[in-house]
Design an enzyme around this catalytic site. Structure first.
Site, mmCIF file in Angstrom:
data_model
loop_
_atom_site.group_PDB
_atom_site.id
_atom_site.type_symbol
_atom_site.label_atom_id
_atom_site.label_comp_id
_atom_site.label_asym_id
_atom_site.label_seq_id
_atom_site.Cartn_x
_atom_site.Cartn_y
_atom_site.Cartn_z
ATOM 1 C CE1 TYR A 197 -3.119 -3.014 0.302
ATOM 2 C CE2 TYR A 197 -3.863 -2.239 2.345
ATOM 3 C CZ TYR A 197 -3.863 -3.050 1.583
ATOM 4 O OH TYR A 197 -4.846 -4.114 1.666
ATOM 5 C CG HIS A 219 -0.770 -8.470 0.064
ATOM 6 N ND1 HIS A 219 -0.457 -7.335 0.368
ATOM 7 C CD2 HIS A 219 -2.319 -8.650 -0.098
ATOM 8 C CE1 HIS A 219 -1.394 -6.654 0.151
ATOM 9 N NE2 HIS A 219 -2.609 -7.160 -0.183
#
Length: 262
Positions: free
Chosen positions: A53, A109
């Site tokens: 991110y 992730h």
């Protein structure tokens, strides 16, 4: 909303994760910092970020500037699958950016390319947890067979599998598979697959004097599923946090997910 109003789920090791979290994907720079600060001010105590991110520094600064104690904010971050073999370096960078000596939850992730690579990465996460750098460890976007590969290889299940979830994606069988393995299913993108203009949501929202989005979030809570809505709009951030003043009946829960078993 204060801390005591919020239900949570207990992960292994008595780690408590609030059911309502704040997602930070695409919330970067000053706008990201302001959104996280607004979320903490609105009462969120669970923040979800990731190395990919690019906003861990803003998240950490907002936690620090909020005046809250670090132990009162549950922080999740994630390591990209492409970083297999560099787990320590990636976590050290995350901790430095977040300005903390530990994260509450660290996730892979997405599954690496091969089962062997996935298992090796999972072993590194378990080692990091044992050293106290992460209070709990888990995965994201794993299928049930991929979860079983980790369990069979290490005899330890991820405490969380964070996947895309919402009323239209409700799958009682998949939820049961997680719970049979002691894995918490955590949902992201709760509105992406949801038609917030659906008449059923509108009817239930009107009955409680809330918005359809609040009904969707409350639906997750009724199932005991952690959910991480995201927004950078202060009014929406506050509204999404205001889901603990009403509850859904079993019939309403069933109606929200299209009549499936609740």
């Amino acid at each position: 909303m204060d801390d005591t109003d919020q239900p949570d789920v207990v992960l292994s090791g008595e780690v408590r994760m609030p059911l309502l979290g704040f997602g930070t994907w695409q919330a970067t720079g000053r706008a990201g910092y302001d959104a996280v600060l607004a979320a903490l001010d609105a009462g969120y105590r669970h923040l979800d970020t990731a190395t990919m991110y690019g906003n861990e520094q803003e998240v950490g600064r907002a936690v620090r500037d909020s005046g809250l104690r670090r132990e009162d904010v549950f922080v999740t971050t994630k390591i990209p699958a492409r970083e297999a073999g560099r787990e320590r370096q990636v976590l050290e960078a995350s901790l430095a950016a977040l300005d903390t000596d530990h994260v509450d939850l660290w996730l892979i992730h997405s599954p690496p390319r091969s089962p062997a690579e996935s298992t090796a990465m999972w072993r590194e996460l378990l080692a990091v947890r044992d050293e106290g750098l992460a209070r709990a460890v888990g995965v994201s976007n794993y299928s049930t067979p991929q979860l079983d590969e980790l369990i069979q290889a290490t005899a330890e299940a991820p405490v969380v599998n964070q996947i895309r979830w919402g009323p239209a994606l409700y799958d009682a069988g998949r939820l049961a598979e997680h719970r049979e393995r002691g894995i918490v299913l955590e949902g992201y993108s709760p509105f992406k697959s949801t038609d917030l203009g659906d008449p059923v949501l509108a009817r239930i929202a009107a009955a409680h004097g809330v918005t359809p989005a609040q009904v969707v979030l409350r639906w997750h809570v009724e199932h005991g599923i952690p959910v991480i809505p995201k927004s950078v709009t202060p009014d929406r951030i506050r509204a999404n946090a205001d889901i603990f003043t009403f509850s859904l009946t079993p019939d309403e829960v069933s109606d929200v997910q299209g009549g499936g078993p609740s």
